[in-house]
Write an enzyme that holds these catalytic residues in place. Structure first.
Site, short mmCIF file in Angstrom:
data_model
loop_
_atom_site.label_atom_id
_atom_site.label_comp_id
_atom_site.label_asym_id
_atom_site.label_seq_id
_atom_site.Cartn_x
_atom_site.Cartn_y
_atom_site.Cartn_z
N GLU A 1 10.36 1.67 4.22
CA GLU A 1 9.61 0.44 4.40
C GLU A 1 10.43 -0.81 4.09
O GLU A 1 10.42 -1.78 4.85
CB GLU A 1 8.36 0.45 3.51
CG GLU A 1 7.28 1.44 3.93
CD GLU A 1 6.51 0.99 5.15
OE1 GLU A 1 6.64 -0.19 5.54
OE2 GLU A 1 5.76 1.81 5.71
N SER A 2 11.13 -0.80 2.96
CA SER A 2 11.75 -2.05 2.49
C SER A 2 13.11 -1.87 1.83
O SER A 2 13.75 -2.87 1.49
CB SER A 2 10.83 -2.73 1.48
OG SER A 2 10.78 -1.97 0.27
#
Length: 339
Positions: free
Chosen positions: A197-198
């Site tokens: 995701e990040s």
């Protein structure tokens, strides 16, 4: 004579005053008319909003009624010891709600529907044995195996720096995150979600306004208790957002009964996955992917998380092994090395 002139002068002064006041009077009348018209518009807008809310509430109530039939049947199955059948019916009830009120749909914000969905998910969780089910990162299906292998090659090649940076950031957060995942009954390998995701970056912001390590969009963040205002946005808070992510993943697993589907829901939204299941008449990620019922991003997302989980778990195991080996050494002893 003077008296007559004075009377004329007073008359002229009075006439002038009346003429001077006339525009002001007309302006005041216009202003009053505008105020009345404004009030009419406000009332109309309020009535429109009220009717919209009423329509949404009625639609949400219809969905709830349909789901409640399945829930009541599930309760009867549970009373007679048919837990598997009860679980199946509850999942159908939850999927009915998700499919009819996905993220972004006005019905999703209806208090009655949201409360009912929480009750269905809680009932599903209560039917589980409560044990943490790690589930192997590789799921069934040759397609998934080949896709995971492709992402393993990516992380070992072009994605090596992304993996390395993510591992460095995770080192600071892992004890806290692992503790929270254990407390929420979620397997630790799902920490890999945040790598994809990040890269464990608290400031990461997507074009869809997903923010933080776990990339919560505003609506889902609010649903899981993350405060968002001009002064604070808890989607960027490492501990609070991790707790929210663990609960979201746990709820998706309770609803769909499968970690790969839970991952698909995390990426595409639970409503999209619920509709795909209803359309396919099947409840496994490989089938939904093969039939093209999920977005291509989601079809790639699930194996990317599984690959990241393998690499992070391998790195964690190696680190633990080295730490144990180092602790067990005598004061002047060095670990064996190969050249």
């Amino acid at each position: 004579m003077d008296s007559a002139i004075n009377n004329v002068m007073r008359g002229l002064v009075l006439l002038g005053a009346l003429l001077a006041l006339a525009p002001a009077a007309r302006g005041q009348t216009t202003e009053q008319s505008a105020t009345v018209e404004s009030r009419r518009v406000d009332v109309g807008q309020q009535l429109d909003r009220f009717l919209d809310r009423t329509t949404v509430a009625a639609a949400a109530a219809n969905v709830t009624v349909g789901a409640d039939k399945l829930r009541r049947e599930a309760e009867q199955k549970q009373k007679t010891g048919q837990s598997d059948e009860a679980r199946k019916l509850l999942r159908q009830a939850g999927e009915m709600i998700m499919a009819a009120a996905p993220d972004g749909d006005a019905k999703r914000d209806d208090p009655l529907l949201r409360s009912y969905l929480r009750e269905v998910i809680a009932a599903l969780a209560a039917l589980d044995d409560g044990a943490i089910k790690p589930a192997p990162p590789l799921g069934g299906g040759d397609a998934t195996h080949s896709q995971v292998a492709a992402y393993l090659n990516y992380y070992r090649g072009r994605g090596r720096e992304r993996l390395k940076t993510g591992q460095m950031r995770l080192a600071a957060y892992r004890p806290m995150m692992a503790r929270i995942f254990r407390e929420e009954g979620v397997p630790e390998w799902l920490l890999a979600v945040a790598l994809v995701e990040s890269g464990y970056n608290t400031a990461a912001l997507s074009p869809k306004q997903a923010l933080g390590i776990w990339q919560f969009i505003p609506a889902t963040g609010s649903r899981y208790g993350l405060q968002q205002s001009a002064l604070v946005d808890e989607r960027q808070h490492p501990e609070k957002s991790t707790r929210a992510a663990a609960r979201y993943l746990r709820d998706m697993h309770a609803l769909f009964g499968d970690w790969q589907l839970a991952l698909a829901a995390y990426n595409a939204g639970e409503g999209r996955v619920a509709r795909a299941i209803q359309h396919a008449g099947a409840r496994d990620f490989q089938t939904l992917a093969a039939k093209g019922l999920l977005p291509m991003e989601t079809i790639n997302y699930v194996p990317s998380v599984l690959a990241a989980a393998q690499l992070l778990n391998a790195a964690s195991s190696a680190s633990n092994e080295l730490r144990i080996q180092t602790v067990s050494l005598k004061p002047n002893q060095q670990p064996n090395s190969t050249r």
